[in-house]
Design a protein around this motif. Sequence first.
Motif, PDB file in Angstrom:
ATOM      1  N   LYS A  28     -79.969  -6.556  41.570  1.00  0.00           N
ATOM      2  CA  LYS A  28     -79.615  -5.318  42.277  1.00  0.00           C
ATOM      3  C   LYS A  28     -78.844  -5.697  43.550  1.00  0.00           C
ATOM      4  O   LYS A  28     -78.926  -6.846  44.002  1.00  0.00           O
ATOM      5  CB  LYS A  28     -80.873  -4.540  42.713  1.00  0.00           C
ATOM      6  CG  LYS A  28     -81.756  -4.056  41.577  1.00  0.00           C
ATOM      7  CD  LYS A  28     -82.996  -3.357  42.120  1.00  0.00           C
ATOM      8  CE  LYS A  28     -83.946  -2.989  40.984  1.00  0.00           C
ATOM      9  NZ  LYS A  28     -85.202  -2.413  41.457  1.00  0.00           N
ATOM     10  N   ALA A  29     -78.182  -4.713  44.155  1.00  0.00           N
ATOM     11  CA  ALA A  29     -77.423  -4.982  45.386  1.00  0.00           C
ATOM     12  C   ALA A  29     -78.335  -5.404  46.527  1.00  0.00           C
ATOM     13  O   ALA A  29     -77.982  -6.253  47.345  1.00  0.00           O
ATOM     14  CB  ALA A  29     -76.640  -3.734  45.785  1.00  0.00           C
ATOM     15  N   ARG A  30     -79.513  -4.823  46.599  1.00  0.00           N
ATOM     16  CA  ARG A  30     -80.438  -5.157  47.697  1.00  0.00           C
ATOM     17  C   ARG A  30     -80.793  -6.638  47.682  1.00  0.00           C
ATOM     18  O   ARG A  30     -81.048  -7.233  48.719  1.00  0.00           O
ATOM     19  CB  ARG A  30     -81.684  -4.261  47.605  1.00  0.00           C
ATOM     20  CG  ARG A  30     -82.511  -4.481  46.366  1.00  0.00           C
ATOM     21  CD  ARG A  30     -83.437  -3.334  46.056  1.00  0.00           C
ATOM     22  NE  ARG A  30     -82.739  -2.217  45.452  1.00  0.00           N
ATOM     23  CZ  ARG A  30     -83.334  -1.147  44.941  1.00  0.00           C
ATOM     24  NH1 ARG A  30     -84.630  -1.032  44.964  1.00  0.00           N
ATOM     25  NH2 ARG A  30     -82.630  -0.168  44.415  1.00  0.00           N
ATOM     26  N   CYS A  72     -79.280   4.090  52.528  1.00  0.00           N
ATOM     27  CA  CYS A  72     -80.320   3.986  51.516  1.00  0.00           C
ATOM     28  C   CYS A  72     -81.393   3.036  52.064  1.00  0.00           C
ATOM     29  O   CYS A  72     -81.056   1.975  52.605  1.00  0.00           O
ATOM     30  CB  CYS A  72     -79.680   3.399  50.267  1.00  0.00           C
ATOM     31  SG  CYS A  72     -80.840   2.958  48.996  1.00  0.00           S
ATOM     32  N   MET A  81     -83.095   1.053  50.672  1.00  0.00           N
ATOM     33  CA  MET A  81     -83.047  -0.255  50.013  1.00  0.00           C
ATOM     34  C   MET A  81     -82.134  -1.231  50.769  1.00  0.00           C
ATOM     35  O   MET A  81     -82.154  -2.421  50.514  1.00  0.00           O
ATOM     36  CB  MET A  81     -82.605  -0.113  48.550  1.00  0.00           C
ATOM     37  CG  MET A  81     -83.549   0.749  47.743  1.00  0.00           C
ATOM     38  SD  MET A  81     -85.279   0.189  47.865  1.00  0.00           S
ATOM     39  CE  MET A  81     -86.171   1.724  47.572  1.00  0.00           C
ATOM     40  N   ASP A  82     -81.335  -0.691  51.689  1.00  0.00           N
ATOM     41  CA  ASP A  82     -80.564  -1.524  52.614  1.00  0.00           C
ATOM     42  C   ASP A  82     -81.432  -2.006  53.770  1.00  0.00           C
ATOM     43  O   ASP A  82     -81.147  -3.027  54.391  1.00  0.00           O
ATOM     44  CB  ASP A  82     -79.447  -0.670  53.240  1.00  0.00           C
ATOM     45  CG  ASP A  82     -78.089  -0.974  52.652  1.00  0.00           C
ATOM     46  OD1 ASP A  82     -77.992  -1.845  51.780  1.00  0.00           O
ATOM     47  OD2 ASP A  82     -77.116  -0.327  53.092  1.00  0.00           O
ATOM     48  N   GLN A 128     -71.209  -0.002  56.511  1.00  0.00           N
ATOM     49  CA  GLN A 128     -71.329   0.741  55.245  1.00  0.00           C
ATOM     50  C   GLN A 128     -70.147   1.701  55.081  1.00  0.00           C
ATOM     51  O   GLN A 128     -69.799   2.424  56.011  1.00  0.00           O
ATOM     52  CB  GLN A 128     -72.638   1.523  55.267  1.00  0.00           C
ATOM     53  CG  GLN A 128     -72.862   2.430  54.063  1.00  0.00           C
ATOM     54  CD  GLN A 128     -74.139   3.231  54.212  1.00  0.00           C
ATOM     55  OE1 GLN A 128     -75.226   2.662  54.319  1.00  0.00           O
ATOM     56  NE2 GLN A 128     -74.017   4.546  54.252  1.00  0.00           N
ATOM     57  N   ASP A 135     -71.051  -3.088  53.367  1.00  0.00           N
ATOM     58  CA  ASP A 135     -71.798  -2.455  52.271  1.00  0.00           C
ATOM     59  C   ASP A 135     -70.794  -1.613  51.488  1.00  0.00           C
ATOM     60  O   ASP A 135     -70.394  -0.525  51.918  1.00  0.00           O
ATOM     61  CB  ASP A 135     -72.929  -1.589  52.835  1.00  0.00           C
ATOM     62  CG  ASP A 135     -73.696  -0.851  51.728  1.00  0.00           C
ATOM     63  OD1 ASP A 135     -73.177  -0.756  50.609  1.00  0.00           O
ATOM     64  OD2 ASP A 135     -74.791  -0.347  52.015  1.00  0.00           O
ATOM     65  N   CYS A 191     -71.321  -0.558  48.382  1.00  0.00           N
ATOM     66  CA  CYS A 191     -72.035  -0.028  47.215  1.00  0.00           C
ATOM     67  C   CYS A 191     -71.466   1.312  46.765  1.00  0.00           C
ATOM     68  O   CYS A 191     -71.598   1.681  45.608  1.00  0.00           O
ATOM     69  CB  CYS A 191     -73.522   0.109  47.524  1.00  0.00           C
ATOM     70  SG  CYS A 191     -74.289  -1.500  47.742  1.00  0.00           S
ATOM     71  N   LEU A 192     -70.839   2.045  47.702  1.00  0.00           N
ATOM     72  CA  LEU A 192     -70.322   3.373  47.360  1.00  0.00           C
ATOM     73  C   LEU A 192     -68.794   3.414  47.433  1.00  0.00           C
ATOM     74  O   LEU A 192     -68.210   4.495  47.487  1.00  0.00           O
ATOM     75  CB  LEU A 192     -70.907   4.418  48.321  1.00  0.00           C
ATOM     76  CG  LEU A 192     -72.432   4.430  48.503  1.00  0.00           C
ATOM     77  CD1 LEU A 192     -72.834   5.457  49.549  1.00  0.00           C
ATOM     78  CD2 LEU A 192     -73.127   4.724  47.188  1.00  0.00           C
ATOM     79  N   SER A 236     -73.052  -2.453  44.486  1.00  0.00           N
ATOM     80  CA  SER A 236     -74.147  -2.067  43.588  1.00  0.00           C
ATOM     81  C   SER A 236     -73.563  -1.534  42.284  1.00  0.00           C
ATOM     82  O   SER A 236     -72.543  -0.841  42.290  1.00  0.00           O
ATOM     83  CB  SER A 236     -74.985  -0.974  44.247  1.00  0.00           C
ATOM     84  OG  SER A 236     -75.918  -0.451  43.314  1.00  0.00           O
ATOM     85  N   GLN A 285     -75.781   0.084  40.142  1.00  0.00           N
ATOM     86  CA  GLN A 285     -76.848   0.984  39.696  1.00  0.00           C
ATOM     87  C   GLN A 285     -76.193   2.218  39.070  1.00  0.00           C
ATOM     88  O   GLN A 285     -75.002   2.458  39.281  1.00  0.00           O
ATOM     89  CB  GLN A 285     -77.692   1.323  40.951  1.00  0.00           C
ATOM     90  CG  GLN A 285     -78.896   2.186  40.715  1.00  0.00           C
ATOM     91  CD  GLN A 285     -78.697   3.534  41.357  1.00  0.00           C
ATOM     92  OE1 GLN A 285     -77.614   3.835  41.865  1.00  0.00           O
ATOM     93  NE2 GLN A 285     -79.723   4.346  41.339  1.00  0.00           N
ATOM     94  N   LYS A 315     -73.459   4.576  40.736  1.00  0.00           N
ATOM     95  CA  LYS A 315     -72.483   3.924  41.608  1.00  0.00           C
ATOM     96  C   LYS A 315     -71.086   3.943  40.945  1.00  0.00           C
ATOM     97  O   LYS A 315     -70.946   4.403  39.825  1.00  0.00           O
ATOM     98  CB  LYS A 315     -72.945   2.491  41.884  1.00  0.00           C
ATOM     99  CG  LYS A 315     -74.255   2.422  42.665  1.00  0.00           C
ATOM    100  CD  LYS A 315     -74.140   3.121  43.999  1.00  0.00           C
ATOM    101  CE  LYS A 315     -75.369   2.939  44.881  1.00  0.00           C
ATOM    102  NZ  LYS A 315     -76.604   3.507  44.340  1.00  0.00           N
ATOM    103  N   GLY A 340     -77.644  -3.597  39.092  1.00  0.00           N
ATOM    104  CA  GLY A 340     -76.858  -4.806  39.307  1.00  0.00           C
ATOM    105  C   GLY A 340     -76.283  -4.853  40.698  1.00  0.00           C
ATOM    106  O   GLY A 340     -76.133  -3.820  41.355  1.00  0.00           O
ATOM    107  N   PHE A 350     -77.311  11.611  50.894  1.00  0.00           N
ATOM    108  CA  PHE A 350     -78.627  11.107  51.349  1.00  0.00           C
ATOM    109  C   PHE A 350     -79.497  12.292  51.790  1.00  0.00           C
ATOM    110  O   PHE A 350     -79.034  13.118  52.559  1.00  0.00           O
ATOM    111  CB  PHE A 350     -78.455  10.118  52.489  1.00  0.00           C
ATOM    112  CG  PHE A 350     -77.640   8.909  52.096  1.00  0.00           C
ATOM    113  CD1 PHE A 350     -78.006   8.110  51.010  1.00  0.00           C
ATOM    114  CD2 PHE A 350     -76.500   8.552  52.797  1.00  0.00           C
ATOM    115  CE1 PHE A 350     -77.274   6.978  50.659  1.00  0.00           C
ATOM    116  CE2 PHE A 350     -75.758   7.432  52.446  1.00  0.00           C
ATOM    117  CZ  PHE A 350     -76.147   6.653  51.383  1.00  0.00           C
TER     118      PHE A 350
END
Length: 385
Positions: free
Chosen positions: A26-28, A53, A55-56, A98, A124, A126-127, A148, A150, A153, A160, A326
């Motif tokens: 995962k990204a985390r 998130c 998870m960050d 981010q 970051d 991820c997005l 990420s 996931q 995403k 992943g 979020f």
Amino acid sequence: MNGKNKSFRVGFASYFNANHAFSFWKARVALYALFKTIGVGPGDEIILPGYTCVMDVNPIKYVGAKPIYVDIEPDTFNMNVELLEEKITPNTKVILAQHTYGYVCDIEKIIEIAEKNNIAVIEDCCLSLGSKYKGRLAGTFGKAAYFSFQWNKPFTTGLGGMAITNDSELADKIKRLCEEQIIQPSFKEKAMLSAQLAVYRTFIYPRTTALAQSLFRWLTKKGIVVGSSATCEFEPVMMDDFFKGMSYVQSKSGIGQLRKLEQNINHRKEMAALYDTLLSEKGWRVREYDTQAMDPVMVRYPVRITEKEKALEQAASAGVELGSWFECPLHPIETPMTVYDYEMGMCPEAEKAAKEVVNLPLHPRANKKTAKRTVEFITKYTQAK
Ligand SMILES: Cc1ncc(COP(=O)(O)O)c(C=O)c1O
């Protein structure tokens, strides 16, 4: 390590013209590896936007550091750089830049401030896969970046994550850390992930997403599917099997996704432009960002409404795909945010955004018809200012 994994890493790195890429469960996990190898530890401070998130934030806590939150600016939901310098102390070790929803944050200014203070910048992404700032891809500005894969995403391998860097010294350290400590996902996890990927491919369509999402959440709680986050990840305590690598099934899927990346990006841009048109025809304020500098590839299209909860509820029963992240400054936390050093009131713009923003689908399975239906639905509500 398998051949597919190497091909995915090499392909991903080459998209960014990066010298090194490392793949994870995962990204985390990628972020954790970056913190460990940059040397973040107890007493250090990590600056990040207060609209993220959780998870960050976990990896920050796992290495014993302290998260320091900066409020966002309301148009792009990214860190308000005007508020950044006052948060820097002699303990600041990293700024997490981010790029929210696909909008690139004010990365040049962040890098300038970081360099002046000898602080590392991790992006970051991820997005924001494929987003550009002044012609340069997000993810190529900082010391390292992570992504990420996931399921909701920019592209998905079920779950992943990937970290990229051009810093050879850092890359050597990540390589060594992985060689020494990484564990492989269990047979059960790999089997469940393959099944999940098949289910995503079959069932996740704009009209069924809300239903599928509730089902997945329930199945995750019961331990029947792998899920994006285990219940224990909503507390800042690291699981014994956290530091996991990427499996064959994820890598294989990633290679397929990379092949379709340009198509995916073009689709997202066209869909976002269509939302701009449809929403403005209804008199709604649409995306506002620095169009000279930024070329965003949005993961979802954010809009602000006054009755978010009601809209989400009605969307689910109407078969309209509305995203709600979020939902709070440290999405989607179930434990009190104080355990993550967040006190309500710290980031007023982020808290306001969390109450107002819903996001509209742009993924490859959303089409013009989806956009029209979604806009018809959402414009029955009142836009929040
Ligand atoms: C902005 C952001 N960063 C990081 C992550 C963590 O990604 P992953 O679930 O792959 O660990 C997320 C997850 O949703 C996210 O939204």
